[in-house]
Design an enzyme around this catalytic site. Structure first.
Site, PDB file in Angstrom:
ATOM      1  N   GLU A   1       0.744  -1.052   0.062  1.00 28.70           N
ATOM      2  CA  GLU A   1       0.011   0.269  -0.125  1.00 28.70           C
ATOM      3  C   GLU A   1       0.841   1.365   0.158  1.00 28.70           C
ATOM      4  O   GLU A   1       0.503   2.289  -0.574  1.00 28.70           O
ATOM      5  CB  GLU A   1      -0.877   0.004   1.309  1.00 28.70           C
ATOM      6  CG  GLU A   1      -1.673  -1.335   1.067  1.00 28.70           C
ATOM      7  CD  GLU A   1      -2.922  -1.311   1.939  1.00 28.70           C
ATOM      8  OE1 GLU A   1      -3.468  -0.102   2.578  1.00 28.70           O
ATOM      9  OE2 GLU A   1      -3.889  -2.218   1.708  1.00 28.70           O
ATOM     10  N   GLU A   2       1.989   1.144   0.745  1.00 27.37           N
ATOM     11  CA  GLU A   2       2.807   2.288   0.848  1.00 27.37           C
ATOM     12  C   GLU A   2       3.253   2.478  -0.661  1.00 27.37           C
ATOM     13  O   GLU A   2       3.392   3.714  -1.016  1.00 27.37           O
ATOM     14  CB  GLU A   2       4.015   2.080   1.769  1.00 27.37           C
ATOM     15  CG  GLU A   2       5.116   3.130   1.733  1.00 27.37           C
ATOM     16  CD  GLU A   2       6.151   2.957   2.984  1.00 27.37           C
ATOM     17  OE1 GLU A   2       5.956   2.160   3.716  1.00 27.37           O
ATOM     18  OE2 GLU A   2       7.245   3.741   2.632  1.00 27.37           O
ATOM     19  N   ARG A   3       3.659   1.622  -1.407  1.00 26.48           N
ATOM     20  CA  ARG A   3       4.368   1.807  -2.970  1.00 26.48           C
ATOM     21  C   ARG A   3       3.218   2.118  -3.727  1.00 26.48           C
ATOM     22  O   ARG A   3       3.553   3.319  -4.513  1.00 26.48           O
ATOM     23  CB  ARG A   3       4.947   0.530  -3.195  1.00 26.48           C
ATOM     24  CG  ARG A   3       6.267   0.468  -2.145  1.00 26.48           C
ATOM     25  CD  ARG A   3       6.923  -0.857  -2.431  1.00 26.48           C
ATOM     26  NE  ARG A   3       8.047  -0.873  -1.546  1.00 26.48           N
ATOM     27  CZ  ARG A   3       8.830  -1.838  -1.094  1.00 26.48           C
ATOM     28  NH1 ARG A   3       8.383  -3.254  -1.453  1.00 26.48           N
ATOM     29  NH2 ARG A   3       9.826  -1.855  -0.299  1.00 26.48           N
TER      30      ARG A   3
END
Ligand SMILES: Cc1cc2nc3c(=O)[nH]c(=O)nc-3n(C[C@H](O)[C@H](O)[C@H](O)COP(=O)(O)OP(=O)(O)OC[C@H]3O[C@@H](n4cnc5c(N)ncnc54)[C@H](O)[C@@H]3O)c2cc1C
Length: 394
Positions: free
Chosen positions: A241-243
């Site tokens: 999700e961060e990426r």
């Protein structure tokens, strides 16, 4: 990607919020080297922006990841990178694992107030000696009675000087390095947590970045997120999700910079004509705009697959890689066309150039993305246990 009227409504409300509550203050926050996270997050939380994909029973909106992606994209309208990054840490980097694997008690204690905007969250993965190679972190959390006793430290922690709690990755046993880690909710006011320093940095200046030490820090074992020993796996999922978030957040920022560069170079004259009228300039800007659209297609596709439950490690890593590379390309090309003014701190291109440099380093450096992609392509030499090693962070 099919957007519904709800997606469009979210875009409009975020645009309004950014224009009224964020952009008028960005210059002052950049100057101060910090922004008021609690005040801003409370406003965002009250409007429901901090819990789009989080469970309804804890104050979230229970929407799918496409709404988080739309929010990341709209945050590209913020006139700096630091504030979007800080918000992204709260919504898509420090809280997904808690929302997915945390106990009800932990969600009530840490997730609900983070969604409401009463708590500021940070993510403690990277350490002085371990950024790309997450598995080699040294911070330990050893069991003592009903507690964990934490020793070690974290480096480059975004929101670190203002956070109320940290999603901490620590070694909880001496076992194999991919199975000995646990995620723990650590209240930052706990005795033994020391904010050693607020780090001075090239860009993202209004976002606070801290070095933090832990000396004999005691937290109850019930603060563990999910199962013990699964922290590394949970963190790798959290990185997806961060990426995706990181790739989406760059799109509008780059488009805005291209538009600002067109406006500036149209006005600026040299050799009897606009700088923009040189074919090399307008062609280059058109080419970069095309690349941004290509990246947008990749981000949307990865998001759609993610929403449908597919593992998007490969596409998310590709999107993150391309986002880093492209942001550097756009920022550098645009700065060049601003000439001497591009080198001045007062121009938006100068800030974009400084802030955008992080995108190839933070959240997993370009080379880490390439390593993951190669492992999944089967081209990385000597990767017998590809599943575990596809893991590296940052
Ligand atoms: C402003 C900022 C905010 C951050 N916020 C957070 C946060 O909130 N929480 C958190 O946990 N971390 C955070 N980080 C840390 C960030 O994720 C790490 O800096 C990043 O993962 C890179 O790790 P490193 O700095 O240790 O680089 P290193 O691991 O020392 O690597 C240095 C460089 O070596 C190259 N490299 C690494 N591995 C390979 C390889 N296998 N092959 C070829 N080249 C390679 C890359 O170019 C890399 O940039 C932040 C960093 C910054 C600068």
């Amino acid at each position: 990607m099919m957007f519904t009227p709800e997606h469009e409504e979210l875009r409009r409300s975020l645009q309004k919020f950014i224009a009224a509550e964020i952009n008028p203050h960005v210059d002052a926050w950049e100057e101060a080297g910090i922004f008021p996270a609690h005040a801003l997050f409370k406003k965002l939380g009250t409007l429901g922006f901090l819990g789009l994909t989080k469970p309804v029973e804890h104050g979230g909106q229970g929407l799918d990841y496409s709404y988080a992606m739309v929010m990341a994209e709209e945050l590209g309208n913020v006139a700096c990178g630091g504030v979007p990054m800080a918000i992204g840490v709260q919504t898509d980097m420090a809280t997904p694992a808690l929302a997915r694997f945390g106990s009800d008690e932990m969600k009530r204690e840490f997730l609900a107030p983070s969604i409401a905007g009463d708590y500021v969250a940070c993510l403690g993965v990277s350490e002085v000696g371990a950024g790309s190679d997450v598995a080699s972190i040294k911070t330990t959390a050893r069991k003592d009675g009903g507690d964990y006793v934490i020793d070690g430290g974290k480096m480059w922690t975004t929101n670190g000087t203002q956070a109320d709690w940290m999603c901490l990755l620590a070694n909880t046993s001496d076992g194999p390095e991919h199975r000995n880690k646990t995620l723990i909710c650590l209240p930052m006011k706990t005795r033994g947590v020391e904010i050693a320093r607020k780090l001075d940095k090239l860009g993202m200046r209004c976002s606070d970045t801290a070095q933090i030490f832990f000396d004999n820090v005691r937290v109850p074992q019930r603060h563990r997120i999910g199962e013990e020993g699964k922290g590394f796996i949970y963190q790798m999922l959290q990185f997806q999700e961060e990426r995706l978030w990181g790739a989406a957040a760059g799109l509008k920022a780059q488009e805005r910079l291209i538009a600002q560069t067109i406006a500036y170079t149209r006005e600026r004259k040299a050799f009897g004509k606009s700088i923009l009228d040189n074919q090399v300039v307008h062609f280059r800007l058109a080419e970069l705009a095309t690349e941004v659209e290509l990246l947008r297609s990749l981000v949307y596709r990865a998001c759609q697959l993610y929403v449908s439950g597919t593992d998007v490690t490969r596409l998310a890593s590709m999107a993150k890689l391309k986002a880093g590379r492209l942001s550097r390309e756009v920022n550098d090309a645009c700065l060049q066309y601003w000439g001497g003014m591009g080198f001045m701190s007062e121009t938006p291109v100068s800030r974009a150039y400084r802030d955008g440099r992080l995108s190839s380093i933070g959240g997993g450096a370009d080379e880490v993305m390439l390593t993951i992609i190669c492992k999944l392509m089967g081209t990385l030499p000597g990767t017998a246990n590809a599943e575990e090693r596809k893991a590296s962070h940052g």
